[in-house]
Design an enzyme around this catalytic site. Structure first.
Site, PDB file in Angstrom:
ATOM      1  CG  HIS A  70      46.020  -6.394   6.459  1.00  0.00           C
ATOM      2  ND1 HIS A  70      45.088  -7.264   6.723  1.00  0.00           N
ATOM      3  CD2 HIS A  70      45.734  -5.330   6.771  1.00  0.00           C
ATOM      4  CE1 HIS A  70      43.950  -6.708   7.751  1.00  0.00           C
ATOM      5  NE2 HIS A  70      44.488  -5.314   7.634  1.00  0.00           N
ATOM      6  CE1 TYR A 117      42.352 -15.010   3.967  1.00  0.00           C
ATOM      7  CE2 TYR A 117      40.597 -16.202   2.794  1.00  0.00           C
ATOM      8  CZ  TYR A 117      41.438 -15.049   2.676  1.00  0.00           C
ATOM      9  OH  TYR A 117      41.113 -13.903   1.858  1.00  0.00           O
ATOM     10  N   PRO A 149      34.524 -16.721  -3.723  1.00  0.00           N
ATOM     11  CG  PRO A 149      33.334 -16.120  -1.677  1.00  0.00           C
ATOM     12  CD  PRO A 149      33.318 -16.902  -3.116  1.00  0.00           C
ATOM     13  CE  LYS A 204      44.233 -13.679  -6.078  1.00  0.00           C
ATOM     14  NZ  LYS A 204      44.697 -12.514  -5.507  1.00  0.00           N
ATOM     15  CE1 TYR A 245      44.235 -14.078   0.425  1.00  0.00           C
ATOM     16  CE2 TYR A 245      45.600 -12.094   0.654  1.00  0.00           C
ATOM     17  CZ  TYR A 245      44.187 -12.905   0.933  1.00  0.00           C
ATOM     18  OH  TYR A 245      43.223 -12.324   1.875  1.00  0.00           O
TER      19      TYR A 245
HETATM   20  C1  DHB Z   1      36.997 -10.600   2.188  1.00  0.00           C
HETATM   21  C2  DHB Z   1      36.523 -11.276   1.281  1.00  0.00           C
HETATM   22  C3  DHB Z   1      37.157 -12.519   0.795  1.00  0.00           C
HETATM   23  O1  DHB Z   1      36.502 -13.115  -0.298  1.00  0.00           O
HETATM   24  C4  DHB Z   1      38.461 -12.740   1.168  1.00  0.00           C
HETATM   25  O2  DHB Z   1      39.093 -13.752   0.555  1.00  0.00           O
HETATM   26  C5  DHB Z   1      39.065 -11.872   1.939  1.00  0.00           C
HETATM   27  C6  DHB Z   1      38.355 -10.991   2.649  1.00  0.00           C
HETATM   28  C7  DHB Z   1      36.258  -9.408   2.602  1.00  0.00           C
HETATM   29  O3  DHB Z   1      35.093  -9.381   2.149  1.00  0.00           O
HETATM   30  O4  DHB Z   1      36.752  -8.612   3.551  1.00  0.00           O
END
Ligand code: DHB
Length: 386
Positions: free
Chosen positions: A72, A200, A292, A296, A384
């Site tokens: 991506h 997001y 999450p 990271k 990121y």
């Molecule tokens: C996923 C989990 C994340 O914490 C994130 O920021 C983006 C994607 C995932 O599990 O796909």
């Protein structure tokens, strides 16, 4: 048993460390409390930074990831009913790869076992001894016997709830913690992708995230009460909540499908300093947890292990302790950068129950700044992609 490096935990950190040591001609034994089937089925995040992808590929365990992982080049921030793209690759020259953590685990387990590596599964009651001596030891139950490994070093890669970190006397541990007043409700859905890039979303009802696992399987999350229970969320309520949080004037709509997996994740920030005690080195979630948002956790574990493997390589090749002495300081620099990023993303995107309207306006102002200023977008993008 005797081994140069005893590794506690067959997660990404422990398995990758064992693999990288093997490539340097250094033996290790990995012990794991769960079964192989269990570690290969445990769902976690799925976003790999460019550096993680490169390391897996260079070390010969990236073949399936290269084939099945999805590259991506951007992500979408959605708020106030509109989507805004952060052009990760245009801004940084790097990309992310969506490839589930348990797939990385499968690739690493296979590589270790194919190379004759020792992984002991379903080990019980592991205890670490003599960590401040030249010969640290691990004693445990395995296949109805009491076994002991004597090692030159122990790597504690057994996660936040593992035995490694508590084996460090508390006066040698400085711990930093923040818990968040919300969790993530995560589901796996059989449906085609509704979006080419991860979304997001910030909404008055709370955060939502649209991610993916394959063209046929989608991974969705939404902010919930950390004490909430799965039984409170029949499918219809889940879809209603996701649609509400993702709605916008552009009419974009999430495709529904059969929900075949669901779970609630707690959110916490945690760091222990230093990441070493005597001959025990902590890596991955044993030493630090990030919420999450921003994905990271796995990437940090990989960074720890890259630094630690180089330290062991220098020690066993030249008896130089420089790398091992610098391990904690080097790893913690990256850890705190990721702690800040994950905290920032979490704070900007979620609704806090005690937020005033003033604070909510500030969140929207910050999001607006991120999507309208190249400098601010680059700040997000470079953290990121790693
Ligand atoms: C996923 C989990 C994340 O914490 C994130 O920021 C983006 C994607 C995932 O599990 O796909």
């Amino acid at each position: 048993m005797k081994t140069p490096v005893a590794i506690v935990g067959a997660g990404p950190a422990g398995l990758l460390l064992s693999h990288l040591l093997h490539l340097e001609g250094i033996d290790s034994v990995v012990i794991e409390s769960r079964s192989r089937a269990e570690i290969e089925a445990t769902l976690r995040a799925g976003v790999l930074e460019q550096g993680t992808v490169d390391l897996l590929a260079q070390s010969g365990v990236g073949e399936r990831m290269k084939r099945e992982g999805m590259v991506h080049e951007g992500i979408v921030l959605r708020f106030a009913g509109a989507s805004h793209r952060i052009a990760l690759t245009e801004l940084t020259g790097r990309a992310i790869t969506v490839y589930a953590q348990h797939e990385v685990i499968k690739d690493l387990v296979k590589a270790r076992l194919d190379a004759g590596g020792a992984i002991l599964f379903e080990v019980k009651d592991a205890a670490l001894y003599d960590l401040d001596s030249p010969s640290p030891k691990i004693r445990f139950h395995h296949e109805r016997q009491v076994k002991e490994i004597a090692a030159d070093f122990v790597a504690g890669c057994d996660g936040f709830h593992g035995v490694s970190r508590p084996s460090i006397p508390s006066r040698h541990r400085h711990e930093f913690t923040r818990t968040y007043p919300f969790g993530w409700f995560g589901i796996l859905v059989e449906a085609p992708a509704s979006t080419a890039e991860l979304i997001y979303a910030h909404h008055e009802r709370g955060f939502a995230l649209v991610s993916t696992r394959s063209p046929q399987i989608q991974r969705l999350y939404f902010q919930c009460d950390p004490q909430d229970e799965l039984k409170n969320w029949p499918d219809a309520r889940i879809w209603e909540e996701l649609h509400a949080r993702l709605a916008g004037a552009d009419g974009w709509k999430l495709a529904e499908g059969r929900i075949f997996q669901r779970g609630i994740i707690a959110m916490r920030s945690f760091v222990v300093e230093p990441m070493r005690y005597g001959r025990l080195f902590l890596a991955g979630d044993a030493a630090h947890i990030v919420p999450p948002t921003g994905a990271k956790g796995l990437n940090l574990a990989v960074h720890d292990v890259r630094v630690l493997a180089a330290g062991f390589r220098d020690y066993f090749n030249t008896r130089s302790e420089q790398g091992l002495k610098g391990y904690s300081t080097t790893a913690l620099k990256r850890v705190w950068r990721a702690e800040h990023f994950s905290w920032w993303m979490t704070s900007m995107l979620h609704r806090f129950h005690d937020d005033t309207p003033f604070q909510h306006r500030l969140q929207l102002a910050e999001l607006d700044y991120v999507v309208s200023s190249k400098a601010k977008a680059l700040t997000l993008a470079e953290s990121y992609v790693g």
